[in-house]
Motif scaffolding. Structure first.
Motif, PDB file in Angstrom:
ATOM      1  N   HIS A 285       0.824  -1.214   0.000  1.00 45.39           N
ATOM      2  CA  HIS A 285       0.000   0.000   0.000  1.00 45.39           C
ATOM      3  C   HIS A 285       0.855   1.259   0.000  1.00 45.39           C
ATOM      4  N   ILE A 286       1.960   1.234   0.738  1.00 43.42           N
ATOM      5  CA  ILE A 286       2.811   2.422   0.839  1.00 43.42           C
ATOM      6  C   ILE A 286       3.688   2.593  -0.400  1.00 43.42           C
ATOM      7  N   LEU A 287       4.184   1.500  -0.958  1.00 37.87           N
ATOM      8  CA  LEU A 287       5.162   1.589  -2.043  1.00 37.87           C
ATOM      9  C   LEU A 287       4.559   1.525  -3.431  1.00 37.87           C
ATOM     10  N   LEU A 288       3.281   1.216  -3.549  1.00 38.76           N
ATOM     11  CA  LEU A 288       2.672   1.085  -4.871  1.00 38.76           C
ATOM     12  C   LEU A 288       2.782   2.348  -5.727  1.00 38.76           C
ATOM     13  N   PRO A 289       2.599   3.556  -5.194  1.00 42.15           N
ATOM     14  CA  PRO A 289       2.756   4.744  -6.047  1.00 42.15           C
ATOM     15  C   PRO A 289       4.137   4.870  -6.671  1.00 42.15           C
ATOM     16  N   PHE A 290       5.187   4.366  -5.980  1.00 42.60           N
ATOM     17  CA  PHE A 290       6.533   4.447  -6.533  1.00 42.60           C
ATOM     18  C   PHE A 290       6.710   3.527  -7.733  1.00 42.60           C
ATOM     19  N   MET A 291       5.817   2.574  -7.897  1.00 39.94           N
ATOM     20  CA  MET A 291       5.835   1.724  -9.082  1.00 39.94           C
ATOM     21  C   MET A 291       4.975   2.320 -10.189  1.00 39.94           C
ATOM     22  N   ILE A 292       3.833   2.876  -9.832  1.00 43.24           N
ATOM     23  CA  ILE A 292       2.901   3.377 -10.844  1.00 43.24           C
ATOM     24  C   ILE A 292       3.469   4.590 -11.564  1.00 43.24           C
ATOM     25  N   LEU A 293       4.058   5.517 -10.843  1.00 43.07           N
ATOM     26  CA  LEU A 293       4.486   6.783 -11.458  1.00 43.07           C
ATOM     27  C   LEU A 293       5.556   6.595 -12.531  1.00 43.07           C
ATOM     28  N   PRO A 294       6.648   5.833 -12.305  1.00 43.10           N
ATOM     29  CA  PRO A 294       7.601   5.632 -13.411  1.00 43.10           C
ATOM     30  C   PRO A 294       6.989   4.896 -14.599  1.00 43.10           C
ATOM     31  N   LEU A 295       6.135   3.911 -14.309  1.00 47.85           N
ATOM     32  CA  LEU A 295       5.496   3.190 -15.405  1.00 47.85           C
ATOM     33  C   LEU A 295       4.592   4.104 -16.220  1.00 47.85           C
ATOM     34  N   TYR A 296       3.827   4.928 -15.536  1.00 39.53           N
ATOM     35  CA  TYR A 296       2.927   5.847 -16.237  1.00 39.53           C
ATOM     36  C   TYR A 296       3.716   6.832 -17.093  1.00 39.53           C
ATOM     37  N   SER A 297       4.827   7.329 -16.553  1.00 44.03           N
ATOM     38  CA  SER A 297       5.639   8.286 -17.312  1.00 44.03           C
ATOM     39  C   SER A 297       6.168   7.668 -18.601  1.00 44.03           C
ATOM     40  N   VAL A 298       6.622   6.420 -18.537  1.00 44.31           N
ATOM     41  CA  VAL A 298       7.155   5.762 -19.735  1.00 44.31           C
ATOM     42  C   VAL A 298       6.032   5.401 -20.694  1.00 44.31           C
ATOM     43  N   MET A 299       4.937   4.875 -20.177  1.00 39.26           N
ATOM     44  CA  MET A 299       3.831   4.468 -21.055  1.00 39.26           C
ATOM     45  C   MET A 299       3.208   5.655 -21.763  1.00 39.26           C
TER      46      MET A 299
END
Length: 409
Positions: A285-299
């Motif tokens: 729950h705490i670390l999920l945003p750190f995965m979503i944001l780089p992925l979203y930026s690249v996608m």
């Protein structure tokens, strides 16, 4: 014209003139670098030095260490070493410095602190003819080579005691590296547990974050932007508050168990707190945003024309995703996994609050040695393990990013 003057002209012609802009930029950066050096790098360096520094015994037991320098370690030391030890203990007890030596030696051999203080209370008389026999009669432990070897190893100025202990290793009476007894070997297990929890959390975040980032990247901006704000909301809440909220939700009388009991899915409360499940849930729950944001930026930066071109050539939707879209998100996957994993291996508060005794990570033991037992050397040695793991990951990522990110499709 002299020959030496003629020879110096090409050298001067090839030398780049001073660049005032570069010197001005360096002058602007120098205060920030000095600030980081004083407030960040120097304290970290001082902390790391405690893992190898060994200066407690040498100033207090100088006679004993000098007498042990020529000792081969195969048998007990000679009479002068016993006499020097008695003199040093007597002086240290008078000066009030025996406690620091006893604490340091007790890190190496359990029970050494009690041995020193018991000996200090019943020291043989000065000038006794047989100090060796008197000390062994006073306490048979002085007749064991291991105690004398530990005393010689503590002479400093550096030691590998804490670094070896962090890997469940030690030095025996002969100076060879051996494994810790089974009842004391815990840190390799803790390090493996830390890496395993971090890997699992990273994979769960990747499994949840990739579809979420893919959906956000395909949505129009007027819809994606509000959803991104919802993802960023946890950053505005304290880590401690978010972890405590999971304690309320997952406890036996908590919200989740109450709902499950109310709708009849379970007959009794589920054990969802103070175990590995709670650690995974709270950390994801705490670390999920750190995965979503780089992925979203690249996608978001992948041209839609690539996907349309693959579809126009007859590729099925899944083939377009696997052969065109997925390989181009490799950089985002690597960055997201790196961010999540590096933060996960250093987690302390979350496992301490929602995990059990078998779920604590390396950071818990660093805090334990630093704040409870005041063993700064062991805390620093465990910190070096985490720094080494983090540095290895950074080097691996730099190698992948500097070359070619492996294709995922």
């Amino acid at each position: 014209m002299p020959a030496d003057v003629q020879l110096s002209k090409p050298a001067l012609a090839g030398r780049a003139p001073p660049n005032p802009a570069r010197w001005r930029a360096a002058a602007l950066v120098a205060p920030l670098f000095l600030f980081l050096l004083v407030t960040f790098l120097a304290p970290i360096g001082a902390m790391m030095w405690r893992a190898v520094g060994d200066a407690e015994v040498a100033p207090v037991f100088p006679r004993t260490l000098a007498a042990l320098q020529g000792w081969d370690g195969r048998a007990l030391p000679l009479e002068p070493a016993f006499a020097a030890l008695v003199a040093d203990i007597r002086q240290a007890r008078t000066a009030g410095t025996l406690a620091s030596v006893a604490t340091r030696l007790n890190y190496d051999v359990n029970g050494y602190r009690s041995l020193l203080f018991a000996t200090a209370r019943r020291l043989p008389a000065e000038g006794a003819p047989d100090m060796q026999g008197a000390l062994i009669a006073l306490n048979p432990l002085w007749g064991e080579r291991e105690n004398w070897a530990a005393l010689r190893r503590a002479g400093g100025p550096v030691t590998d005691l804490h670094l070896l202990a962090a890997l469940d290793l030690r030095r025996d009476a002969d100076g060879a590296i051996a494994g810790q007894p089974a009842d004391q070997a815990v840190f390799r297990t803790v390090l493996g547990r830390t890496l395993w929890i971090s890997v699992v959390v990273t994979l769960i975040c990747l499994g949840l974050g990739y579809p979420a980032a893919y959906l956000l990247a395909r949505l129009p901006e007027r819809i994606a932007n509000p959803l991104l704000i919802l993802i960023l909301v946890p950053f505005w809440t304290s880590l401690l508050v978010r972890t405590a909220a999971w304690v309320v939700l997952l406890q036996r009388e908590g919200v989740i168990n109450s709902v499950l009991l109310g709708i009849g899915l379970t007959a009794e409360p589920l054990p969802m707190l103070y175990n590995r499940f709670a650690v995974y849930v709270a950390m994801v729950h705490i670390l999920l945003p750190f995965m979503i944001l780089p992925l979203y930026s690249v996608m978001r930066s992948i041209p839609a024309a690539h996907l349309r071109a693959a579809s126009s050539l007859g590729a099925a939707p899944f083939t377009v995703f696997r052969r065109v879209f997925l390989p181009q998100t490799g950089a985002g996957v690597a960055a997201g996994c790196l961010l999540v994993f590096i933060q996960a291996i250093g987690y302390y508060v979350t496992p301490a609050l929602v995990g059990g005794a078998e779920d604590q990570m390396v950071s818990y033991f660093i805090a334990f040695y630093a704040s409870r037992t005041i063993n700064w050397g062991m805390a620093a040695a465990l910190s070096i393990l985490l720094v080494a793991a983090t540095a290895a990951l950074l080097l691996l990522y730099r190698r992948l990013a500097g070359g070619q990110i492996p294709r995922l499709g």
